[in-house]
Design an enzyme around this catalytic site. Structure first.
Site, PDB file in Angstrom:
ATOM      1  N   ASP A  89     -10.853  65.433  74.008  1.00  0.00           N
ATOM      2  CA  ASP A  89     -11.142  64.588  75.003  1.00  0.00           C
ATOM      3  C   ASP A  89     -11.822  63.188  74.611  1.00  0.00           C
ATOM      4  O   ASP A  89     -11.363  62.211  74.859  1.00  0.00           O
ATOM      5  CB  ASP A  89     -11.946  65.165  76.067  1.00  0.00           C
ATOM      6  CG  ASP A  89     -13.355  65.809  75.324  1.00  0.00           C
ATOM      7  OD1 ASP A  89     -13.245  65.958  74.414  1.00  0.00           O
ATOM      8  OD2 ASP A  89     -14.233  66.226  76.398  1.00  0.00           O
TER       9      ASP A  89
ATOM     10  N   ASP B 204       1.297  67.284  72.115  1.00  0.00           N
ATOM     11  CA  ASP B 204       2.485  66.599  73.005  1.00  0.00           C
ATOM     12  C   ASP B 204       1.513  65.405  73.777  1.00  0.00           C
ATOM     13  O   ASP B 204       2.070  64.239  73.980  1.00  0.00           O
ATOM     14  CB  ASP B 204       2.725  67.622  74.214  1.00  0.00           C
ATOM     15  CG  ASP B 204       3.593  67.118  74.990  1.00  0.00           C
ATOM     16  OD1 ASP B 204       4.439  66.303  74.914  1.00  0.00           O
ATOM     17  OD2 ASP B 204       3.297  67.538  76.309  1.00  0.00           O
TER      18      ASP B 204
ATOM     19  N   LYS C 271     -10.710  71.710  70.790  1.00  0.00           N
ATOM     20  CA  LYS C 271     -11.563  71.913  71.712  1.00  0.00           C
ATOM     21  C   LYS C 271     -12.356  72.960  71.597  1.00  0.00           C
ATOM     22  O   LYS C 271     -12.388  73.955  72.485  1.00  0.00           O
ATOM     23  CB  LYS C 271     -10.644  72.019  73.183  1.00  0.00           C
ATOM     24  CG  LYS C 271     -11.471  71.928  74.378  1.00  0.00           C
ATOM     25  CD  LYS C 271     -11.919  70.566  74.803  1.00  0.00           C
ATOM     26  CE  LYS C 271     -12.900  70.824  75.850  1.00  0.00           C
ATOM     27  NZ  LYS C 271     -13.365  69.398  76.036  1.00  0.00           N
TER      28      LYS C 271
ATOM     29  N   ASP D  46       2.085  60.863  73.164  1.00  0.00           N
ATOM     30  CA  ASP D  46       2.517  59.952  74.145  1.00  0.00           C
ATOM     31  C   ASP D  46       1.613  58.844  74.125  1.00  0.00           C
ATOM     32  O   ASP D  46       1.927  57.697  74.344  1.00  0.00           O
ATOM     33  CB  ASP D  46       2.672  60.632  75.697  1.00  0.00           C
ATOM     34  CG  ASP D  46       4.013  61.032  75.781  1.00  0.00           C
ATOM     35  OD1 ASP D  46       4.868  61.555  74.906  1.00  0.00           O
ATOM     36  OD2 ASP D  46       4.441  61.214  76.958  1.00  0.00           O
TER      37      ASP D  46
ATOM     38  N   TYR E 260       2.630  76.890  74.492  1.00  0.00           N
ATOM     39  CA  TYR E 260       3.967  76.724  74.755  1.00  0.00           C
ATOM     40  C   TYR E 260       4.837  78.005  74.743  1.00  0.00           C
ATOM     41  O   TYR E 260       5.818  78.305  75.507  1.00  0.00           O
ATOM     42  CB  TYR E 260       4.594  75.869  74.078  1.00  0.00           C
ATOM     43  CG  TYR E 260       4.620  74.241  74.373  1.00  0.00           C
ATOM     44  CD1 TYR E 260       3.250  73.691  74.602  1.00  0.00           C
ATOM     45  CD2 TYR E 260       5.702  73.460  74.534  1.00  0.00           C
ATOM     46  CE1 TYR E 260       3.325  72.412  75.094  1.00  0.00           C
ATOM     47  CE2 TYR E 260       5.581  72.293  75.014  1.00  0.00           C
ATOM     48  CZ  TYR E 260       4.272  71.480  75.289  1.00  0.00           C
ATOM     49  OH  TYR E 260       4.458  70.264  75.505  1.00  0.00           O
TER      50      TYR E 260
HETATM   51  C1  IPM Z   1       7.894  66.404  74.005  1.00  0.00           C
HETATM   52  C2  IPM Z   1       8.456  66.609  75.454  1.00  0.00           C
HETATM   53  C3  IPM Z   1       8.840  68.279  75.170  1.00  0.00           C
HETATM   54  C4  IPM Z   1       7.618  68.891  74.941  1.00  0.00           C
HETATM   55  C5  IPM Z   1       9.368  68.557  76.677  1.00  0.00           C
HETATM   56  C6  IPM Z   1      10.618  67.789  76.949  1.00  0.00           C
HETATM   57  C7  IPM Z   1       9.466  69.997  76.539  1.00  0.00           C
HETATM   58  O1  IPM Z   1       7.474  66.324  76.115  1.00  0.00           O
HETATM   59  O2  IPM Z   1       8.938  66.531  72.833  1.00  0.00           O
HETATM   60  O3  IPM Z   1       7.035  65.783  73.682  1.00  0.00           O
HETATM   61  O4  IPM Z   1       6.729  69.215  75.777  1.00  0.00           O
HETATM   62  O5  IPM Z   1       7.357  69.157  73.769  1.00  0.00           O
HETATM   63 MG    MG Z   2       5.944  65.035  75.265  1.00  0.00          MG
END
Ligand code: IPM
Ligand code: MG
Length: 360
Positions: free
Chosen positions: A222, A246, A190, A250, A140
């Protein structure tokens, strides 16, 4: 008085932070914790008002506050902008400038919601994991980055880079968190391809020596993505870098039933903590009173716990959320298809939580 900065941001951010603030004010008030609120802009809202996704004034206010409660950033209006001026940059900048390297993303299943998951209830039952994501390094932020024309072709690059200090401090957060939980850490990497991951392996192993009471496992990213679908309840603390964290957070959020339920805390060495729902700005339902405020409300609970040292007040919020769900109240994202359930709005969900707290 503890200064709290609210950064509602974009899309559903303003609606969900409004409910979270009401709950936070009420619970803190009842616990005798004096809070002073300020608001500012971040993301697209800040671009529209100040021409930048995070103004220096907003950053200054954040530095002076005890904690920041953030909604979400981004939306179609700003999608065509180059990456270095987009709404998301505001979020990355505040994380970096406040030194918030440790992102805690707990994913646990509320029993009443087990049927909202796309996975079978028996797989989902008992999920209680914590993703500890490194937040201020890796691909990032690595340099060099950018687009260029090389030999007449467009080329783009990003750099994944970590040094041992960055890895050791996030590993420590993971092991310390595990000590307060089931004492198991899974390091996700990885290392069969990336030198960066090989360094993570070495450093995480070194840090583990200080935590002989915590069990350490390593898992390729993975496989981890697959194992989270196969037996998510088997995991306690998952520690990993910015990009893998990240993605996996999710996934972890979704298998619990809804992305609309998951809170997060971003902590660093400085005094300020930042709290935000894991979900995004959901521009498709923004302003329609359809959003689920529970992730923001649960983020307020994390704020009480981590920034205000008020675990009982945090527990009050969590219990209220559990009861509201137990009573069958659902926002649209939680209504299972064909269930015949009807959805309530964002404000009403906030009202229900306040009612359980004994305030409405
Ligand atoms: C998160 C989001 C952010 C990230 C984006 C919006 C920059 O996806 O907080 O997980 O990738 O960190
Ligand atoms: Mg995210």
């Amino acid at each position: 008085m503890h200064p709290i900065l609210i950064l509602p941001g974009d899309g559903i951010g303003p609606e969900v932070t409004r409910e979270a603030r009401r709950v936070l004010e009420t619970v803190a008030g009842a616990a005798g914790i004096p809070l002073g609120f300020e608001e500012s802009e971040i993301g697209g809202a800040s671009i529209d008002k100040h021409g930048t996704p995070l103004s220096d004034e907003a950053l200054e206010k954040a530095r002076r506050s005890r904690a920041v409660l953030l909604g979400a950033v981004g939306g179609p209006k700003w999608d065509a902008m180059p990456v270095d001026t987009r709404p998301e940059r505001g979020l990355l900048r505040i994380r970096k400038e406040l030194g918030l390297f440790a992102n805690l993303r707990p994913a646990h299943v509320f029993p009443a919601l087990a049927s909202a998951s796309t996975l079978r209830p028996e797989v989902v039952e008992g999920i209680d994991l914590l993703v500890v994501r490194e937040l201020t390094g890796g691909i990032y932020f690595g340099e060099p980055r950018g687009q260029a024309i090389v030999d007449g072709r467009r080329e783009a690059r990003n750099t994944m880079v970590y040094d041992e200090v960055e890895i050791a401090r996030i590993a420590r957060v993971a092991f310390e968190s595990a000590r307060r939980r089931r004492r198991e850490v899974t390091h996700v990497h990885k290392a069969n391809v990336l030198e960066v991951s090989q360094l993570w392996m070495q450093v995480v192993e070194e840090v583990a020596k200080d935590f002989p009471d915590v069990e350490l496992h390593h898992q390729l990213v993975d496989s981890m993505a697959m194992l989270l679908l196969r037996e998510p309840a088997a995991y306690d603390v998952i520690v990993t870098g910015n990009l893998f964290g990240d993605i996996l957070s999710d996934e972890a959020a979704m298998i619990t039933g809804s992305l609309g339920m998951l809170p997060s805390a971003s902590l660093g060495e400085g005094g300020v903590g930042l709290y935000e729902p894991v979900h995004g700005s959901a521009p498709d339902i923004a302003g329609e009173d359809k959003a689920n405020p529970l992730a923001a409300i649960l983020s307020a609970a994390m704020l009480l716990e981590h920034s205000l040292d008020a675990p009982e007040a945090a527990a009050t919020i969590r219990t209220a959320v559990e009861q509201v769900l137990g009573d069958g109240h659902r926002t649209a994202d939680l209504v299972a298809a064909d269930s015949g359930e009807t959805a309530i709005g964002c404000r009403e969900m906030g009202d229900r939580v306040l009612e359980k707290i004994g305030a409405a």
